[in-house]
Structure formats: C-alpha cells, structure tokens
Design a protein around this motif. Structure first.
Motif, mmCIF file in Angstrom:
data_model
loop_
_atom_site.group_PDB
_atom_site.id
_atom_site.type_symbol
_atom_site.label_atom_id
_atom_site.label_comp_id
_atom_site.label_asym_id
_atom_site.label_seq_id
_atom_site.Cartn_x
_atom_site.Cartn_y
_atom_site.Cartn_z
ATOM 1 N N GLU A 387 2.270 -10.407 12.343
ATOM 2 C CA GLU A 387 1.631 -10.366 11.019
ATOM 3 C C GLU A 387 0.686 -9.178 10.866
ATOM 4 N N CYS A 388 0.545 -8.397 11.905
ATOM 5 C CA CYS A 388 -0.399 -7.269 11.866
ATOM 6 C C CYS A 388 0.200 -6.126 11.034
ATOM 7 N N ILE A 389 -0.673 -5.405 10.300
ATOM 8 C CA ILE A 389 -0.143 -4.322 9.459
ATOM 9 C C ILE A 389 0.453 -3.168 10.276
ATOM 10 N N TYR A 390 0.084 -3.078 11.540
ATOM 11 C CA TYR A 390 0.595 -1.968 12.356
ATOM 12 C C TYR A 390 1.936 -2.281 13.014
ATOM 13 N N TYR A 391 2.403 -3.489 12.884
ATOM 14 C CA TYR A 391 3.634 -3.889 13.586
ATOM 15 C C TYR A 391 4.873 -3.392 12.845
ATOM 16 N N LEU A 392 5.763 -2.679 13.570
ATOM 17 C CA LEU A 392 7.042 -2.234 13.003
ATOM 18 C C LEU A 392 8.135 -3.152 13.539
ATOM 19 N N TRP A 397 7.348 -2.307 17.623
ATOM 20 C CA TRP A 397 6.495 -1.175 18.017
ATOM 21 C C TRP A 397 5.150 -1.287 17.298
ATOM 22 N N CYS A 398 4.059 -0.940 17.983
ATOM 23 C CA CYS A 398 2.750 -0.876 17.333
ATOM 24 C C CYS A 398 2.570 0.538 16.790
ATOM 25 N N ASP A 399 2.349 0.629 15.495
ATOM 26 C CA ASP A 399 2.300 1.940 14.850
ATOM 27 C C ASP A 399 0.880 2.466 14.688
ATOM 28 N N LEU A 400 -0.090 1.799 15.296
ATOM 29 C CA LEU A 400 -1.457 2.332 15.282
ATOM 30 C C LEU A 400 -1.448 3.611 16.115
ATOM 31 N N PRO A 401 -1.825 4.754 15.516
ATOM 32 C CA PRO A 401 -1.652 6.025 16.244
ATOM 33 C C PRO A 401 -2.321 6.056 17.608
ATOM 34 N N GLU A 402 -3.461 5.370 17.754
ATOM 35 C CA GLU A 402 -4.159 5.391 19.044
ATOM 36 C C GLU A 402 -3.543 4.413 20.044
ATOM 37 N N LEU A 403 -2.600 3.602 19.592
ATOM 38 C CA LEU A 403 -2.068 2.544 20.455
ATOM 39 C C LEU A 403 -0.542 2.497 20.379
ATOM 40 N N PRO A 404 0.104 3.580 20.669
ATOM 41 C CA PRO A 404 1.559 3.582 20.483
ATOM 42 C C PRO A 404 2.278 2.913 21.648
ATOM 43 N N PRO A 406 5.396 -0.277 22.690
ATOM 44 C CA PRO A 406 6.332 -1.301 22.236
ATOM 45 C C PRO A 406 5.707 -2.673 22.474
ATOM 46 N N VAL A 407 5.821 -3.558 21.510
ATOM 47 C CA VAL A 407 5.173 -4.882 21.625
ATOM 48 C C VAL A 407 6.164 -5.978 21.239
ATOM 49 N N GLU A 408 5.841 -7.195 21.632
ATOM 50 C CA GLU A 408 6.600 -8.362 21.189
ATOM 51 C C GLU A 408 5.873 -8.956 19.980
ATOM 52 N N TRP A 411 2.778 -11.093 20.732
ATOM 53 C CA TRP A 411 1.628 -10.570 21.461
ATOM 54 C C TRP A 411 0.464 -10.363 20.487
ATOM 55 N N TRP A 412 -0.655 -9.962 21.046
ATOM 56 C CA TRP A 412 -1.857 -9.743 20.228
ATOM 57 C C TRP A 412 -2.696 -8.666 20.888
ATOM 58 N N CYS A 413 -3.478 -7.968 20.072
ATOM 59 C CA CYS A 413 -4.554 -7.143 20.639
ATOM 60 C C CYS A 413 -5.732 -7.223 19.685
ATOM 61 N N LEU A 415 -7.222 -5.178 17.984
ATOM 62 C CA LEU A 415 -7.230 -4.307 16.797
ATOM 63 C C LEU A 415 -6.358 -4.889 15.697
ATOM 64 N N TRP A 416 -5.984 -6.139 15.871
ATOM 65 C CA TRP A 416 -5.151 -6.850 14.867
ATOM 66 C C TRP A 416 -5.788 -6.707 13.484
ATOM 67 N N LYS A 417 -4.949 -6.459 12.501
ATOM 68 C CA LYS A 417 -5.454 -6.256 11.137
ATOM 69 C C LYS A 417 -4.433 -6.745 10.133
HETATM 70 S S1 SF4 Z 1 -1.943 -6.696 17.045
HETATM 71 FE FE1 SF4 Z 1 -2.527 -4.833 18.089
HETATM 72 S S2 SF4 Z 1 -0.756 -4.286 19.329
HETATM 73 FE FE2 SF4 Z 1 -0.077 -5.780 17.832
HETATM 74 S S3 SF4 Z 1 0.700 -4.524 16.163
HETATM 75 FE FE3 SF4 Z 1 -1.441 -4.995 15.688
HETATM 76 S S4 SF4 Z 1 -2.637 -3.295 16.471
HETATM 77 FE FE4 SF4 Z 1 -0.596 -3.193 17.381
#
Ligand code: SF4
Length: 418
Positions: A387-392, A397-404, A406-408, A411-413, A415-417
């Motif tokens: 559900e994160c805006i950075y998720y492709l 893939w996490c599309d946050l430029p500072e955190l490139p 591959p993710v499932e 998963w979570w981090c 910086l979720w947004k």
């Molecule tokens: S939760 Fe974190 S790792 Fe997952 S897509 Fe968002 S910013 Fe990237």
C-alpha cells in the motif's frame, strides 16, 4: 517446449533457481541455454537448456572456467589459463566484447574476417543499463569502418616503424590532453555522433593502433595492450576497463563490495555463441552487486539487439536478490524499526542518512530503512509495501530513490508512506 537440466545436481539445483532460469528461457530466444554458476566451485551449478541448440551445451567445467575468467581472472592458475585459451579457440575465438556500465557501454568488436578490433566508448542517452541506442551506434560505426577499407601503406606495414610513430604520437597527445585522428577512418565513422566518446581501431596481427578519434580519459596505448591478450584468449577484461578510464577497485576480490568500475555484466561473442553474464544478485539500475559468488549466464545464437536478453536476466537477477534479502530478514537481520518518522523533518533525516551510504552498501540500507519481512502495525494501521506509494507492483520494487531494492508486497520499512 520442455526445458531440461543438463548439469550434475549442485546447491543451485532446486526449484527456486531452476524456476528463474526457466523464466529467462521462456522470455528469450529459442534454443538457448541458461545457467547459474558458482564461480568458486563449478560443481555448484545448474544449467537449463531449451530445445536443441545448434551447438551442444557446454559442460560445468567449461562454464565454470569461462565464468571465473570473466569475474576473477587473477585467480586462474597457469594450467587454467592454458585450458581457457584452448577452450576459446575451440569455440571459434573471441569476436566481440560488450561491458555495460551505468552511464556508457564499452565495445570491442572484431571486424568481420579480419584481425582488426574496433573499440568504442558510447554514452547512454538515458539511465537504462544497456541502452539499445549504444548497441545501434556501435553497429553503425562498425559497418562504416568495415566499408572503409583501411589499407596500410608499405611503410605502415612495417610494424616497428608504424608502432614507434604511433606510440610517440599517442604519448605526446596524451600528455597534452589533446585528441588526434591518425588516419581519419574513425573520424568519418563517428563524426556527428555526440554519444560516441572514443573510438580506437587496432590491428591484432600488426600489434598496432591504426586509428583513433576523440580520446578523452582513454589511453589508446593501454587499450592496445589490453586488447591483444584479450582477443588472444586470456579473457581478462579488467585491463580494457582500466584503459577506458575505469580503474578497478581493490575491494573487488571476494569482499562482495564491488563498484561500478568492476564487472557486473558482460556480453561476449565467442565463435557462434553470444554469452551474457550477470553477477547475481545485481541491481540493474544502480549496478549494486550483492553476492559476488554466483553468476547468471545465458548463451545462445547471436542476435542483433541484446536489450531483451538483458531485461530477462535483470528480472531473474532481481528475483534472486529479493530472495536473498528475504532470507536475511527472516534469518534475524537486525534493522532500525524505530523510531518511526512522525514529521517531514524526521523522514528527511532518514533519507539523508541513506543518501550518505556507499551506494553498494545494501545491508546498511536495510538497517537504516528499518526493514521487516512482515506488515507492521503503526498506531492501529497495518502498514506494508503493497500500500506504500513507493511500491512498484509489476517489478516488486521500492521506487524511493534512496532505497532502491526489490521488495515483497508483505514487507515493510519505516519510510512507508501513503
Ligand atoms: S514500505 Fe519502505 S520498502 Fe516498502 S515500498 Fe514503501 S518505502 Fe519502499
């Protein structure tokens, strides 16, 4: 068409790995072979073959030797160097080398039916790893040079006179930081193409530079010195990289910390086969290798445009990297799950910290990002990548430029947004 495994069972011979190799074969050219090779032990290899390739698949020892030569040539014994030379010659000799880098690609192409090799440095138009444009440009320059019969005068055919003259000229122009065209063939072929930043034409038999154009950081004498053993069967690509302005980082040797200046991707044409090596897992856009041991390999009949082949290999490489990160996280890798950033300033502070990392430092990236291999409940809201805006979702893939990375989706981090 059913794929079959043609290697002895090794640690890669599991469903997880054969599935990725089959995906590479399913999306690529027919009658291809795909393998995952452990460069430290060729017994740890799995090879899948699609259909009946025109040339028999290579065995584990041959693939192991070729792969070790590409990745860690310094570690070959003298016996292995001899075996390598014999193998390359039996396969039909080295015809072409392409080393994709993050901003440009290096080409070394044997001109058809000759002892001449054209070396080119071609910048990408954009950030794609292997830019279809660089391949097309290299093909255009090669065909223009091939059309222009570069005949040597009797004087030039005297190796000693010609080589001495060329070396003196090169030394003088390099010291003066100048460019020089010797005969103008490359000038005619390259002129007007702002993306081709260097071209050098060498003659393997004459052991001399015939022509060069637009030399910047490229050392033409060093290129000649690198290309002679390379096309002679040594398969050591690092001298060519260095001559093209990419100094090798000392951290390469088995540390896992490789840089853009070290080899992560290579395409070689040997005889009538194209070989594509991808260091696994590998970050396609940022050239971030993660595990230095395994190389993903695809080999097959040559075809004009390698972009499709690289894209299926990249996808398989990303899947393998995602698996590796998952194993680390589920195996208890400690990461900074807290504090969760509650303000823009706190969020930005984490981004800044990520931005200061060595771009190859995947473990610290996971740590500072605060990765968890599961959804996390923050203030009563279940958060996860999906559900994160950075998720492709298509690339996972996490599309946050500072955190490139591959993710499932689960998963979570921190910086979720949304
Ligand atoms: S939760 Fe974190 S790792 Fe997952 S897509 Fe968002 S910013 Fe990237």
């Amino acid at each position: 068409m059913q794929n079959k495994t043609v290697s002895e069972p090794g640690r890669f011979d599991t469903t997880v790995y054969t599935r990725e190799l089959d995906a590479v074969l399913a999306n690529g050219q027919e009658e291809s072979c795909a393998a995952l090779v452990d460069v430290s032990d060729e017994k740890n290899m799995v090879q899948r073959v699609q259909g009946t390739p025109p040339h028999a698949p290579l065995d584990a020892a041959q693939l192991g030797l070729l792969t070790r030569a590409v990745l860690m040539p310094d570690e070959l014994s003298s016996v292995q160097r001899t075996e390598l030379n014999v193998l390359i010659s039996a396969l039909g000799g080295l015809q072409a080398v392409v080393i994709p880098m993050s901003k440009e690609d290096i080409f070394a192409l044997r001109l058809s039916g000759s002892n001449r090799v054209l070396i080119l440095l071609i910048r990408h138009r954009d950030v794609t790893v292997i830019d279809a444009g660089t391949v097309a440009r290299a093909q255009v320059v090669r065909s223009k040079v091939e059309q222009n019969k570069l005949e040597l005068s009797p004087m030039e055919q005297s190796y000693s006179i010609w080589a001495t003259l060329v070396n003196k000229l090169m030394e003088l122009t390099r010291k003066a930081g100048m460019s020089l065209q010797l005969k103008g063939v490359l000038k005619d072929a390259i002129q007007g193409d702002e993306y081709v930043s260097a071209g050098i034409l060498v003659d393997l038999a004459q052991r001399s530079v015939l022509d060069y154009y637009l030399i910047g950081a490229v050392d033409a004498a060093a290129v000649l010195k690198a290309v002679l053993p390379l096309f002679g069967g040594a398969l050591d690509l690092y001298p060519l990289l260095a001559a093209m302005g990419y100094a090798r980082h000392n951290s390469d040797n088995n540390s896992g910390n490789n840089s853009d200046n070290n080899i992560g991707k290579v395409q070689l044409q040997i005889g009538e086969r194209d070989f594509y090596w991808l260091r696994v897992p590998y970050f396609p856009l940022l050239h971030l290798p993660f595990d230095p041991i395994a190389m993903l390999l695809l080999y097959k009949k040559p075809q004009g445009n390698p972009v499709l082949d690289w894209s299926v290999l990249d996808r398989a490489g990303l899947n393998l990297l995602r698996l590796r990160i998952g194993v680390l996280l589920e195996g208890g890798l400690q990461t900074m799950l807290e504090p969760f950033p509650r303000t823009h300033i706190e969020f930005q502070a984490i981004l800044d910290e990520l931005g200061r990392l060595d771009r190859e430092d995947v473990i610290s990236r996971l740590d500072i990002g605060g990765f968890a291999p599961r959804p996390v409940d923050i203030d009563g809201t279940i958060q996860r990548c999906q559900e994160c805006i950075y998720y492709l979702p298509h690339r996972k893939w996490c599309d946050l430029p500072e955190l490139p990375v591959p993710v499932e989706p689960d998963w979570w981090c921190r910086l979720w947004k949304v």
